[in-house]
Design a protein around this motif. Sequence first.
Motif, PDB file in Angstrom:
ATOM      1  N   ARG A  37      56.590 -88.863  15.022  1.00 61.55           N
ATOM      2  CA  ARG A  37      55.846 -87.843  14.269  1.00 61.55           C
ATOM      3  C   ARG A  37      54.591 -88.375  13.594  1.00 61.55           C
ATOM      4  O   ARG A  37      53.646 -87.624  13.324  1.00 61.55           O
ATOM      5  CB  ARG A  37      56.747 -87.240  13.185  1.00 61.55           C
ATOM      6  N   GLN A  38      54.566 -89.672  13.298  1.00 62.53           N
ATOM      7  CA  GLN A  38      53.504 -90.248  12.490  1.00 62.53           C
ATOM      8  C   GLN A  38      52.136 -90.132  13.168  1.00 62.53           C
ATOM      9  O   GLN A  38      51.965 -90.459  14.331  1.00 62.53           O
ATOM     10  CB  GLN A  38      53.793 -91.727  12.222  1.00 62.53           C
ATOM     11  N   GLY A  39      51.164 -89.615  12.405  1.00 60.50           N
ATOM     12  CA  GLY A  39      49.793 -89.541  12.891  1.00 60.50           C
ATOM     13  C   GLY A  39      49.556 -88.506  13.963  1.00 60.50           C
ATOM     14  O   GLY A  39      48.513 -88.535  14.628  1.00 60.50           O
ATOM     15  N   LYS A  40      50.468 -87.562  14.143  1.00 64.89           N
ATOM     16  CA  LYS A  40      50.396 -86.648  15.270  1.00 64.89           C
ATOM     17  C   LYS A  40      49.831 -85.268  14.943  1.00 64.89           C
ATOM     18  O   LYS A  40      49.803 -84.395  15.823  1.00 64.89           O
ATOM     19  CB  LYS A  40      51.793 -86.494  15.890  1.00 64.89           C
ATOM     20  N   ALA A  41      49.390 -85.026  13.728  1.00 61.23           N
ATOM     21  CA  ALA A  41      48.824 -83.717  13.416  1.00 61.23           C
ATOM     22  C   ALA A  41      47.544 -83.485  14.210  1.00 61.23           C
ATOM     23  O   ALA A  41      46.803 -84.427  14.522  1.00 61.23           O
ATOM     24  CB  ALA A  41      48.528 -83.610  11.918  1.00 61.23           C
ATOM     25  N   LEU A  42      47.286 -82.225  14.530  1.00 57.76           N
ATOM     26  CA  LEU A  42      45.995 -81.869  15.120  1.00 57.76           C
ATOM     27  C   LEU A  42      44.953 -81.881  14.010  1.00 57.76           C
ATOM     28  O   LEU A  42      45.135 -81.217  12.984  1.00 57.76           O
ATOM     29  CB  LEU A  42      46.074 -80.480  15.749  1.00 57.76           C
ATOM     30  N   THR A  43      43.887 -82.634  14.181  1.00 55.05           N
ATOM     31  CA  THR A  43      42.861 -82.743  13.151  1.00 55.05           C
ATOM     32  C   THR A  43      41.468 -82.800  13.790  1.00 55.05           C
ATOM     33  O   THR A  43      41.329 -83.001  14.999  1.00 55.05           O
ATOM     34  CB  THR A  43      43.037 -84.016  12.293  1.00 55.05           C
ATOM     35  N   ASN A  44      40.474 -82.660  12.938  1.00 56.72           N
ATOM     36  CA  ASN A  44      39.082 -82.890  13.351  1.00 56.72           C
ATOM     37  C   ASN A  44      38.484 -84.056  12.561  1.00 56.72           C
ATOM     38  O   ASN A  44      37.276 -84.114  12.344  1.00 56.72           O
ATOM     39  CB  ASN A  44      38.241 -81.626  13.157  1.00 56.72           C
TER      40      ASN A  44
ATOM     41  N   LEU B 156      39.995 -81.167   8.374  1.00 54.00           N
ATOM     42  CA  LEU B 156      41.218 -80.383   8.278  1.00 54.00           C
ATOM     43  C   LEU B 156      42.251 -80.875   9.286  1.00 54.00           C
ATOM     44  O   LEU B 156      41.907 -81.402  10.342  1.00 54.00           O
ATOM     45  CB  LEU B 156      40.937 -78.900   8.550  1.00 54.00           C
ATOM     46  N   GLY B 157      43.518 -80.673   8.942  1.00 51.55           N
ATOM     47  CA  GLY B 157      44.617 -80.980   9.847  1.00 51.55           C
ATOM     48  C   GLY B 157      45.611 -79.841   9.860  1.00 51.55           C
ATOM     49  O   GLY B 157      45.742 -79.098   8.875  1.00 51.55           O
ATOM     50  N   ILE B 158      46.296 -79.676  10.989  1.00 51.28           N
ATOM     51  CA  ILE B 158      47.277 -78.601  11.142  1.00 51.28           C
ATOM     52  C   ILE B 158      48.564 -79.195  11.698  1.00 51.28           C
ATOM     53  O   ILE B 158      48.548 -79.874  12.734  1.00 51.28           O
ATOM     54  CB  ILE B 158      46.762 -77.498  12.090  1.00 51.28           C
TER      55      ILE B 158
END
Length: 343
Positions: free
Chosen positions: A152-159, A308-310
Motif C-alpha cells: 500500500r505504501q506510496g501508492k496513492a494517485l497524485t500529481n 493533491l492525492g486520491i
Amino acid sequence: MLRFYYSLGKDIVTKKAESKWGSGFMKNLSMDLKTQNPDATCFSQTNLLYMKNFYLLYQSYLEITPQVEEQLGNKAITPQVVEQLDNLKFTQQVVERIAGDIFSVPWGHHRFLIDKFQNQPKKALFFVHQTILNGWSRDTMLNFIGTDLYERQGKALTNFKETLPEETSELAQELTKDPYNFAFTEITTKHNERKLKDALLDNITQFLLELGTGFAYVGKEYRLQIGEKEKFIDLLFYNLNLSCYVVVEVKIGEFDFTDVGQLGGYVVSCNHILRKEGRDNPTIGLLVCKQKDNLVAQYSLESSSQPLGISEFELAKIYPGKVEGTIPTIEEIEHGLTDKQIV
C-alpha cells in the motif's frame, strides 16, 4: 551482536557445514559453543538456525562488489526503491547504508522478519527501514505487516511530480497509501462521514500511525474565514518531514470530479491564510474516499495545479457468523465415508 550473528550464519552456509557433517551439525555446534561460552545465552540450536537464515535473507544486499559509481543518494528504502535493487550495482557507500539499517534493528524484530519473509528480502528490507524510521515495537511492526503496508505504501494517485519541487515530490508520494486501513475504528455498521471522522479521532494514535511518519494533528472541521464565507476542512494536519500543512478530506462515497475542486480550494486557502513564508512548504491535499475510478481520479488530478492525492480506505472486514453448506461437519464427513464402497 547482529554483525556477529550474520558472520556466524555466513560461516555455516559458506563452509557447507551441514552437508559435510550431517543433520546433527546444528545440535553439536550448539553444544560446543555453549561449552566454550558458558555465560552466553544465544547459542541454542534454534537461534543458530535463525543466524543461518539471517545471512541467507540479506546476503544479496550486503555482499555486492561495487562496479560503477551509481548512487541512491539520500533516498529512503521504499518499495519503489527496493524494486530497483536487483539490477542496480552499488557503491560501497550504498551497501554500508543498507547494512546500517539491517544491523540497527533488534534481533527479536529480525526473527519475526525471517519467519515472515524468508524468501522475500525486498519486503524484509522495507520493514527494517520502516522500523528504524518510525521506532516501531515488534507488535507494531507485526501489525503493519498484517495490513499489507508494503503493497500500500506510496501508492496513492497524485500529481506531486508535476506540482511539487523534485526534492520533495518523491518524499510526499512515499507518505501516501492506497488504500488506507481504518479497521481500527471498528466500524462495521452503516455510517455517515461524521461518524467515521469521529471514530478516526477517537483513535487518534492509530490514525496518526496509519498516516505515517511526521504527521501532527491540527484540527477537525478546521474553520477558515474566506471573504464573507466560512469554510470547514474535514481534518487538518502538519507534516514535520515535509514542513507543510496537509488537508485531508474524507468521503464515504465514490470519488467524483467535483471533489478535487473543493479540495484544491482548501489547499489554496491554507496557503493564503495559514502558510508562513520561509517556514512552510506548499500545502498538500489528500482525499480519502470509499471508492474511486482510477481514470476519473487521474483526469481530475491533471486538471489541478495544486499538489493533491486520491486514495481509498478500508474498514474492518465483516465475516458472517456461520456459513452453512460450505464446510461439511465431522458427522457429514463420517457419513460420506460409510456410504462409499472400497474396491
